[in-house]
Design a protein around this motif. Structure first.
Motif, mmCIF file in Angstrom:
data_model
loop_
_atom_site.group_PDB
_atom_site.id
_atom_site.type_symbol
_atom_site.label_atom_id
_atom_site.label_comp_id
_atom_site.label_asym_id
_atom_site.label_seq_id
_atom_site.Cartn_x
_atom_site.Cartn_y
_atom_site.Cartn_z
ATOM 1 N N ALA A 108 0.835 -1.212 0.000
ATOM 2 C CA ALA A 108 0.000 0.000 0.000
ATOM 3 C C ALA A 108 0.866 1.257 0.000
ATOM 4 O O ALA A 108 0.593 2.206 -0.750
ATOM 5 N N ALA A 115 2.361 1.452 -3.431
ATOM 6 C CA ALA A 115 1.347 1.804 -4.433
ATOM 7 C C ALA A 115 1.040 3.294 -4.383
ATOM 8 O O ALA A 115 0.935 3.955 -5.431
ATOM 9 N N LEU A 116 0.903 3.847 -3.186
ATOM 10 C CA LEU A 116 0.647 5.283 -3.072
ATOM 11 C C LEU A 116 1.836 6.089 -3.591
ATOM 12 O O LEU A 116 1.651 7.142 -4.214
ATOM 13 N N SER A 132 -4.944 -2.170 -12.303
ATOM 14 C CA SER A 132 -4.506 -3.193 -11.355
ATOM 15 C C SER A 132 -3.308 -3.976 -11.885
ATOM 16 O O SER A 132 -2.353 -4.236 -11.158
ATOM 17 N N VAL A 149 -4.051 -6.857 -5.698
ATOM 18 C CA VAL A 149 -4.092 -5.393 -5.721
ATOM 19 C C VAL A 149 -5.379 -4.831 -5.112
ATOM 20 O O VAL A 149 -5.318 -3.901 -4.308
ATOM 21 N N MET A 199 -5.542 -2.077 -2.130
ATOM 22 C CA MET A 199 -6.070 -0.751 -2.393
ATOM 23 C C MET A 199 -7.368 -0.438 -1.649
ATOM 24 O O MET A 199 -7.681 0.731 -1.418
ATOM 25 N N LEU A 256 -7.251 2.016 1.176
ATOM 26 C CA LEU A 256 -6.878 3.348 0.694
ATOM 27 C C LEU A 256 -8.080 4.038 0.050
ATOM 28 O O LEU A 256 -8.240 5.253 0.168
ATOM 29 N N VAL A 302 -7.758 7.393 -2.435
ATOM 30 C CA VAL A 302 -7.673 6.846 -3.789
ATOM 31 C C VAL A 302 -9.077 6.530 -4.273
ATOM 32 O O VAL A 302 -9.945 6.174 -3.489
ATOM 33 N N SER A 313 -11.197 4.141 -7.075
ATOM 34 C CA SER A 313 -11.157 2.986 -7.961
ATOM 35 C C SER A 313 -12.187 3.222 -9.053
ATOM 36 O O SER A 313 -13.372 3.361 -8.768
ATOM 37 N N TYR A 334 -6.779 2.956 -10.732
ATOM 38 C CA TYR A 334 -6.693 3.672 -9.463
ATOM 39 C C TYR A 334 -6.053 5.030 -9.690
ATOM 40 O O TYR A 334 -5.108 5.160 -10.464
#
Length: 134
Positions: A12, A15-16, A28, A42, A46, A49, A55, A57, A65
């Motif tokens: 996470a 990813a951010l 993804s 994923v 996510m 978040l 975030v 989706s 994302y």
């Protein structure tokens, strides 16, 4: 407090860090490839978040994302706690029991000091300060 950061929390944070640098929405599959995980994992990474409102989706073939807030100011601690829950559980690190100043274990003072240092370090580390490589 746990001594580990779960794989989900690590992914996470990473990813951010990727999303804050990306000018485009990330699918993804693209996030999975960049993070070295599976596309099926994923959404699990996510979801917290998205729930936090950091975030969005977007479904569909052009989906993916994207950040909905400026991510630079988020701390690593905020992300870890959003994914894994509070770092302070009140549980003893030596035995499976509550641990506090009224009922301390042999490690209570040392652990309290180490915990304060770790929390200060993680709360002082922003996503903007993370290295470019995720």
């Amino acid at each position: 407090m746990r001594l580990e950061i779960t794989q989900r929390a690590d992914l996470a944070v990473r990813a951010l860090a990727l999303l804050r640098r990306s000018p485009l929405r990330l699918k993804s599959a693209d996030l999975a490839a960049a993070l070295g995980t599976t596309a099926g994992f994923v959404p699990q990474v996510m979801a917290p978040l998205v729930r936090a409102g950091w975030v969005r989706s977007v479904p569909g073939p052009t989906g993916g994302y994207e950040p909905v807030v400026v991510l630079d100011g988020l701390s690593v601690l905020e992300v870890v706690e959003q994914v894994d829950g509070p770092t302070e559980t009140g549980r003893c690190v030596v035995a499976d029991r509550p641990c506090d100043t009224a009922n301390p274990c042999v490690m209570h003072v040392a652990w309290g000091h180490a915990r304060r240092e770790l929390v200060a370090s993680l709360s002082g580390l922003s996503l903007a300060a993370l290295p470019v490589t995720a």
